[in-house]
Write an enzyme that holds these catalytic residues in place. Structure first.
Site, PDB file in Angstrom:
ATOM      1  N   GLU A 119     -24.934  41.216 -10.746  1.00 28.21           N
ATOM      2  CA  GLU A 119     -24.626  41.307  -9.315  1.00 28.21           C
ATOM      3  C   GLU A 119     -25.447  42.425  -8.715  1.00 28.21           C
ATOM      4  O   GLU A 119     -26.117  43.185  -9.430  1.00 28.21           O
ATOM      5  CB  GLU A 119     -23.120  41.530  -9.103  1.00 28.21           C
ATOM      6  CG  GLU A 119     -22.321  40.282  -9.463  1.00 28.21           C
ATOM      7  CD  GLU A 119     -20.830  40.420  -9.246  1.00 28.21           C
ATOM      8  OE1 GLU A 119     -20.419  41.192  -8.371  1.00 28.21           O
ATOM      9  OE2 GLU A 119     -20.088  39.746  -9.967  1.00 28.21           O
ATOM     10  N   HIS A 233     -17.969  42.846   2.721  1.00 26.21           N
ATOM     11  CA  HIS A 233     -18.757  41.995   1.825  1.00 26.21           C
ATOM     12  C   HIS A 233     -19.749  41.216   2.677  1.00 26.21           C
ATOM     13  O   HIS A 233     -19.374  40.644   3.699  1.00 26.21           O
ATOM     14  CB  HIS A 233     -17.835  41.039   1.057  1.00 26.21           C
ATOM     15  CG  HIS A 233     -18.495  40.418  -0.133  1.00 26.21           C
ATOM     16  ND1 HIS A 233     -19.491  39.470  -0.009  1.00 26.21           N
ATOM     17  CD2 HIS A 233     -18.334  40.617  -1.464  1.00 26.21           C
ATOM     18  CE1 HIS A 233     -19.899  39.120  -1.228  1.00 26.21           C
ATOM     19  NE2 HIS A 233     -19.216  39.803  -2.124  1.00 26.21           N
ATOM     20  N   ARG A 278     -24.275  46.795  -1.619  1.00 24.99           N
ATOM     21  CA  ARG A 278     -23.525  45.912  -0.727  1.00 24.99           C
ATOM     22  C   ARG A 278     -23.533  46.374   0.732  1.00 24.99           C
ATOM     23  O   ARG A 278     -23.606  45.559   1.654  1.00 24.99           O
ATOM     24  CB  ARG A 278     -22.093  45.856  -1.245  1.00 24.99           C
ATOM     25  CG  ARG A 278     -21.274  44.780  -0.672  1.00 24.99           C
ATOM     26  CD  ARG A 278     -19.952  44.705  -1.387  1.00 24.99           C
ATOM     27  NE  ARG A 278     -20.045  43.965  -2.618  1.00 24.99           N
ATOM     28  CZ  ARG A 278     -19.039  43.828  -3.479  1.00 24.99           C
ATOM     29  NH1 ARG A 278     -17.882  44.393  -3.230  1.00 24.99           N
ATOM     30  NH2 ARG A 278     -19.175  43.119  -4.578  1.00 24.99           N
ATOM     31  N   HIS A 333     -13.662  43.826   2.977  1.00 29.34           N
ATOM     32  CA  HIS A 333     -13.474  43.415   1.582  1.00 29.34           C
ATOM     33  C   HIS A 333     -12.686  44.431   0.761  1.00 29.34           C
ATOM     34  O   HIS A 333     -11.850  44.043  -0.040  1.00 29.34           O
ATOM     35  CB  HIS A 333     -14.858  43.207   0.964  1.00 29.34           C
ATOM     36  CG  HIS A 333     -14.847  42.690  -0.434  1.00 29.34           C
ATOM     37  ND1 HIS A 333     -14.282  41.485  -0.787  1.00 29.34           N
ATOM     38  CD2 HIS A 333     -15.357  43.216  -1.598  1.00 29.34           C
ATOM     39  CE1 HIS A 333     -14.440  41.274  -2.090  1.00 29.34           C
ATOM     40  NE2 HIS A 333     -15.065  42.313  -2.605  1.00 29.34           N
ATOM     41  N   ARG A 368     -18.748  50.948  -2.951  1.00 35.47           N
ATOM     42  CA  ARG A 368     -18.412  50.528  -4.318  1.00 35.47           C
ATOM     43  C   ARG A 368     -19.463  49.574  -4.887  1.00 35.47           C
ATOM     44  O   ARG A 368     -19.920  48.653  -4.202  1.00 35.47           O
ATOM     45  CB  ARG A 368     -17.042  49.834  -4.307  1.00 35.47           C
ATOM     46  CG  ARG A 368     -16.640  49.277  -5.656  1.00 35.47           C
ATOM     47  CD  ARG A 368     -15.216  48.794  -5.660  1.00 35.47           C
ATOM     48  NE  ARG A 368     -15.002  47.609  -4.869  1.00 35.47           N
ATOM     49  CZ  ARG A 368     -15.288  46.368  -5.252  1.00 35.47           C
ATOM     50  NH1 ARG A 368     -15.858  46.143  -6.432  1.00 35.47           N
ATOM     51  NH2 ARG A 368     -15.019  45.350  -4.471  1.00 35.47           N
TER      52      ARG A 368
HETATM   53  C1  SIN Z   1     -17.994  39.241  -5.526  1.00 34.81           C
HETATM   54  O1  SIN Z   1     -17.762  38.383  -6.388  1.00 34.81           O
HETATM   55  O2  SIN Z   1     -18.996  39.235  -4.818  1.00 34.81           O
HETATM   56  C2  SIN Z   1     -17.016  40.337  -5.331  1.00 34.81           C
HETATM   57  C3  SIN Z   1     -17.081  41.259  -6.463  1.00 34.81           C
HETATM   58  C4  SIN Z   1     -16.516  42.601  -6.087  1.00 34.81           C
HETATM   59  O3  SIN Z   1     -15.955  42.778  -5.018  1.00 34.81           O
HETATM   60  O4  SIN Z   1     -16.703  43.526  -6.862  1.00 34.81           O
END
Ligand code: SIN
Length: 504
Positions: A119, A233, A278, A333, A368
């Site tokens: 990610e 998010h 993010r 989020h 985060r």
């Molecule tokens: C996501 O799956 O994009 C969210 C993961 C997260 O909030 O850490």
């Protein structure tokens, strides 16, 4: 005082952090009561977590560095050490061996033989997952475990309304269930009440995320920190049916973001493009939507159907033509701040602990890193759960909240919530203008005054949720107004910037 209800450890909240605390306390033979206002597993944020759980692979120091870099250098290194150093044992012991969560498996070459995902802002593939529905698999098993455990007494559809305090010490909480309110005394009270999504018009959190634990703790005099750091998010589909999170794991597999002109824009904002932290991606998506009208997540280079069948199913249920690109927008989020706690989850008041999203451990700083929230809930839940037992509950005389007039027009809370969300969405969102923050503070103070007038004479869950939301909204707006440095998720703009300027 004979006959007053008491327990050694009272846990409020039934997501991963609350369940982990219950498990760890019960392992010490403590008598545990877990109260959750959830009626179904879907009412906890954990259920909705898609991406997964990051763990250390070959290079724990790089994992720590990724957390610190994603936070723009603001994460607390000691807290990050705790998280990363405890991660693998906690995951192996609880999730893999005790709960037997069926994480997707890998190629057999690793110590943990799993299919590690990637990610944004992670230097390598290190995310354990079950498809893109990790949270629901974890929570289902955790709830079954606590339900079956002889030393854990689970009270569902039960909300905590207020903490019971005596000379700076927390001695339990008032619990409400079916309209009845009763005090329950506890040697230790562990708050695990999750996030604050209900304060915003669009959020990935389930409804009921009203910041209850943070409000109760702050009203009892506990310290809170970093409340301005509200994470948005970047890739959320929104329609009249609500929000659908499109996991960052999809960008980890190669999906790209395009504006309404079909331009891929992220490389102009950050060298890591779609895999930038993010907060960076969320701001860019907002700018490009402001400028061009729409932003799409293009999944054509990803085996979307093969790798994310759950997401494909949800897209199809919502009538989203994902093959043509998924329209996305940022949505609230996660709250990086919360009740200040130490490495064992101990808050600043004796007898009080906080774990999971309602807590501020320092791990996330101002932003985060993806897939560290379940991990933080697990690690701190276990640590607090080990630490909390051993104190005798101390019952005492307390006012009877049932004496109050329970009648309250249903429309009251609804109407005030709408006003609160409008203010937060307009003035305390991704881009923040100091004048607008002052305006928000004025409206929120008036709103809290109106709510407080009712709380003095009436008791109902919806009224207390509204009170909690108004307390937490004020904490966020005040912290944002007092912080004149743009960092991480706290982004100050000049008024004209908030309508979006294209990155050259
Ligand atoms: C996501 O799956 O994009 C969210 C993961 C997260 O909030 O850490």
């Amino acid at each position: 005082m004979a006959g007053q209800e008491s327990t050694e450890v009272l846990i409020v909240g039934g997501g991963i952090a609350g369940c982990a605390a219950a498990l760890a306390s019960a392992r010490t033979d403590a008598e545990v009561t877990l109260a959750t206002k959830a009626r179904r597993p879907e009412d906890a944020s954990t259920w909705w977590a898609q991406g997964g759980i990051a763990i250390s692979r070959d290079d724990p120091e790089q994992f720590k560095q990724d957390i610190i870099d994603a936070s723009a250098g603001t994460a607390d290194p000691e807290a990050v050490d705790v998280l990363v150093e405890k991660a693998n044992d906690a995951v192996r012991d609880v999730l893999v061996e005790t709960l037997e969560v069926p994480f997707d498996t890998g190629d057999g070459n690793d110590d943990f033989d799993f299919d590690f995902g990637r990610e944004a802002a992670h230097d390598e593939e290190r995310i354990l997952h079950v498809d893109a529905s990790t949270g629901s698999y974890v929570l289902e098993r955790f709830l079954a475990f606590v339900d079956d455990h002889p030393d854990i007494h689970v009270l569902d559809d039960t909300a905590a309304l207020d903490l019971i305090t005596h000379e700076g010490e927390v001695r339990g909480a008032y619990l409400e269930s079916g309209g009845d309110v009763r005090p329950i005394f506890a040697g230790a009270t562990v708050l695990a009440t999750g996030g604050v999504g209900d304060l915003y018009p669009e959020s990935t959190n389930p409804s009921g995320s009203t910041g209850d634990g943070i409000a109760m703790a702050a009203l009892a005099g506990a310290d809170v920190a970093d409340m301005e750091f509200v994470q948005f998010h970047p890739t959320v589909y929104v329609d009249e049916g609500g929000t659908l999170l499109i996991s960052e794991a999809v960008r980890g597999e190669g999906a790209i973001l395009q504006n309404a002109y079909g331009e891929r824009f992220m490389p102009a904002y950050d060298e890591d493009a779609e895999l930038a932290p993010r907060d960076v991606v969320a701001r860019a998506v907002k700018r490009e939507r402001d400028l061009s009208g729409e932003v799409f997540l293009d999944v054509s280079e990803v085996d979307f159907a093969g790798q994310f069948p759950d997401l494909v199913e949800q897209c199809e249920q919502r009538g989203i033509d994902w093959e043509s690109g998924i329209p996305v927008t940022p949505a609230q989020h996660f709250l990086c701040g919360g009740i200040s706690v130490d490495g064992r989850g101990r808050a600043s008041l004796d007898g009080l602990y906080a774990v999971g999203e309602c807590a501020h451990t320092g791990v996330h700083g101002a932003n985060r890193l993806a897939s560290t929230s379940l991990l933080e809930g697990l690690v701190w839940g276990l640590r607090a759960g080990e630490d909390a037992p051993g104190r005798e509950p101390m019952p005492m005389d307390v006012p009877d909240l049932n004496d109050r007039d329970p009648a309250l027009p249903d429309s009251f809370a609804r109407e005030k919530f709408t006003r609160l969300r409008r203010v937060m969405g307009e003035y305390v969102d991704i881009d923040r203008d100091p004048d607008e923050l002052d305006r928000a503070l004025g409206v929120l103070r008036r709103l809290k005054g109106e709510v407080d007038a009712y709380v003095r004479t009436r008791t109902s869950r919806s009224l207390y949720e509204l009170r909690n939301a108004s307390v937490v909204a004020l904490l966020i707006a005040r912290a944002a107004a007092e912080n004149d440095e743009s960092v991480g998720t706290h982004n100050l703009v000049e008024p004209e910037e908030s309508v979006g300027l294209h990155a050259e």
